[in-house]
Design an enzyme around this catalytic site. Sequence first.
Site, mmCIF file in Angstrom:
data_model
loop_
_atom_site.group_PDB
_atom_site.id
_atom_site.type_symbol
_atom_site.label_atom_id
_atom_site.label_comp_id
_atom_site.label_asym_id
_atom_site.label_seq_id
_atom_site.Cartn_x
_atom_site.Cartn_y
_atom_site.Cartn_z
ATOM 1 N N ASP A 59 0.723 -1.108 0.376
ATOM 2 C CA ASP A 59 0.098 0.080 -0.027
ATOM 3 C C ASP A 59 0.734 1.219 0.399
ATOM 4 O OD1 ASP A 59 -1.823 2.038 0.516
ATOM 5 O OD2 ASP A 59 -2.721 1.285 2.586
ATOM 6 N N TYR A 154 -8.394 14.578 -7.904
ATOM 7 C CA TYR A 154 -7.637 13.850 -8.659
ATOM 8 C C TYR A 154 -6.499 15.145 -9.414
ATOM 9 C CZ TYR A 154 -5.832 10.942 -11.864
ATOM 10 O OH TYR A 154 -4.968 10.032 -13.066
ATOM 11 N N LYS A 158 -2.404 14.863 -9.184
ATOM 12 C CA LYS A 158 -1.554 15.073 -10.123
ATOM 13 C C LYS A 158 0.122 16.609 -10.625
ATOM 14 C CE LYS A 158 -2.227 11.319 -11.224
ATOM 15 N NZ LYS A 158 -1.179 10.247 -10.475
HETATM 16 N N1 LIG Z 1 -5.755 5.727 -17.968
HETATM 17 C C1 LIG Z 1 -5.194 6.878 -17.097
HETATM 18 O O1 LIG Z 1 -6.222 8.343 -18.566
HETATM 19 C C2 LIG Z 1 -4.627 8.013 -17.318
HETATM 20 C C3 LIG Z 1 -3.950 9.178 -17.338
HETATM 21 C C4 LIG Z 1 -3.421 10.407 -16.596
HETATM 22 C C5 LIG Z 1 -2.370 9.782 -15.440
HETATM 23 N N2 LIG Z 1 -2.783 8.579 -15.322
HETATM 24 C C6 LIG Z 1 -2.294 8.033 -14.222
HETATM 25 O O2 LIG Z 1 -1.735 6.344 -14.398
HETATM 26 C C7 LIG Z 1 -1.204 5.761 -13.085
HETATM 27 C C8 LIG Z 1 -1.893 3.973 -13.549
HETATM 28 O O3 LIG Z 1 -3.577 4.148 -13.908
HETATM 29 P P1 LIG Z 1 -3.965 2.978 -15.349
HETATM 30 O O4 LIG Z 1 -4.963 3.934 -15.815
HETATM 31 O O5 LIG Z 1 -3.521 2.513 -15.685
HETATM 32 O O6 LIG Z 1 -5.010 3.065 -13.569
HETATM 33 P P2 LIG Z 1 -5.480 0.891 -13.140
HETATM 34 O O7 LIG Z 1 -6.429 1.324 -11.983
HETATM 35 O O8 LIG Z 1 -5.568 0.201 -14.329
HETATM 36 O O9 LIG Z 1 -4.173 0.869 -12.540
HETATM 37 C C9 LIG Z 1 -3.873 1.213 -11.024
HETATM 38 C C10 LIG Z 1 -3.433 0.001 -10.223
HETATM 39 O O10 LIG Z 1 -2.739 0.621 -9.061
HETATM 40 C C11 LIG Z 1 -3.423 -0.219 -7.654
HETATM 41 N N3 LIG Z 1 -3.477 0.693 -7.020
HETATM 42 C C12 LIG Z 1 -4.250 1.861 -5.910
HETATM 43 N N4 LIG Z 1 -4.065 2.122 -4.862
HETATM 44 C C13 LIG Z 1 -3.286 1.268 -4.324
HETATM 45 C C14 LIG Z 1 -2.322 1.741 -3.377
HETATM 46 N N5 LIG Z 1 -2.949 2.666 -1.886
HETATM 47 N N6 LIG Z 1 -1.260 1.130 -3.156
HETATM 48 C C15 LIG Z 1 -0.752 0.571 -4.260
HETATM 49 N N7 LIG Z 1 -1.614 0.467 -5.093
HETATM 50 C C16 LIG Z 1 -2.765 0.823 -5.504
HETATM 51 C C17 LIG Z 1 -4.845 -0.299 -8.340
HETATM 52 O O11 LIG Z 1 -4.996 -1.564 -7.626
HETATM 53 C C18 LIG Z 1 -3.890 -0.775 -9.496
HETATM 54 O O12 LIG Z 1 -3.698 -1.743 -10.165
HETATM 55 C C19 LIG Z 1 -2.500 6.627 -11.633
HETATM 56 O O13 LIG Z 1 -1.728 6.849 -11.257
HETATM 57 C C20 LIG Z 1 -3.229 7.619 -12.566
HETATM 58 O O14 LIG Z 1 -3.536 8.806 -11.856
HETATM 59 C C21 LIG Z 1 -3.866 7.420 -15.945
#
Ligand SMILES: NC(=O)c1ccc[n+]([C@@H]2O[C@H](COP(=O)([O-])OP(=O)(O)OC[C@H]3O[C@@H](n4cnc5c(N)ncnc54)[C@H](O)[C@@H]3O)[C@@H](O)[C@H]2O)c1
Length: 259
Positions: A59, A154, A158
Amino acid sequence: MAGRLQGKVAVVTGGASGIGAATARIFAREGAKVVVSDLQDAAGNAVAAEIGGIYMHHDVTQDKDWKNVMEQTRARFGRLDVLMNNAGIFAGGSIEEVSLELWNRVLAVNLTGVMLGCQHAVAAMKENPGGPKGSIVNVSSITGFIGLANGAAYTASKGGVRLLTKSVAVHCARNYRTIRCNSLHPGAIDTPMNQAAFDASGDPEGMRAFFSGVQPIGRMATPEEMGECALFLASDESSFVTGAELLADGGWLAASGPL
Ligand SMILES: NC(=O)c1ccc[n+]([C@@H]2O[C@H](COP(=O)([O-])OP(=O)(O)OC[C@H]3O[C@@H](n4cnc5c(N)ncnc54)[C@H](O)[C@@H]3O)[C@@H](O)[C@H]2O)c1
């Protein structure tokens, strides 16, 4: 031909899903030994098994979990070269709607988690055999640059990641020279995080069409496309890049509208 991360040891948080899982696979493809960390044990174990890495329950909001991940990584592999601070959560809610509880939760995962990761990674990287060296990649977002009305917490988290990255980068450059820290700013990426938000909207197809259209490239990105960006920042190819922002948004921020 040697991989671009040959001999390196990498930790990828949130490595069970989406961008993190794709990045873990790409880092392994390029020769890194990869520690996949997440809360989702079954999915995280599956990714680790597939790439010959190890999985750790982690976590990112918990200092003790970070200590454990760093200790286990160094005990198993002897060093830490790359930390991808990728774990994150999305939650909607404008400034009029966001509860203090939700605000604290989003900031804890998306910003405090990244701060703890940087702190523990610098401590490990400065003790690497052969001298201080390493690369930290912090996953921010397009919302590190622009405000999402329906995402006050959010956006704040960021934006915080974007500038925290610069503080870490300058400190490390001045003190250790070869420990770097950069931020990656994805646009709209086709991951479970977005699919969940689309489903919750009641119009998933409309949301998908909107987020594809808002990016001049005309589609959402794959998680693998973000992993390839992270690879550049993680590798020695970016040895003079620190405190920088890699925006990967299909031209979203370059456009001022339909023109
Ligand atoms: N998908 C998008 O369009 C997008 C855009 C901009 C930024 N992001 C960022 O990219 C990163 C990955 O996002 P994603 O889209 O792959 O999401 P996702 O939900 O597929 O993956 C995120 C992972 O983080 C894990 N997680 C959540 N809380 C946690 C914690 N407290 N400790 C450990 N693990 C934890 C989840 O279990 C999950 O496996 C994030 O930081 C997200 O904000 C995503």
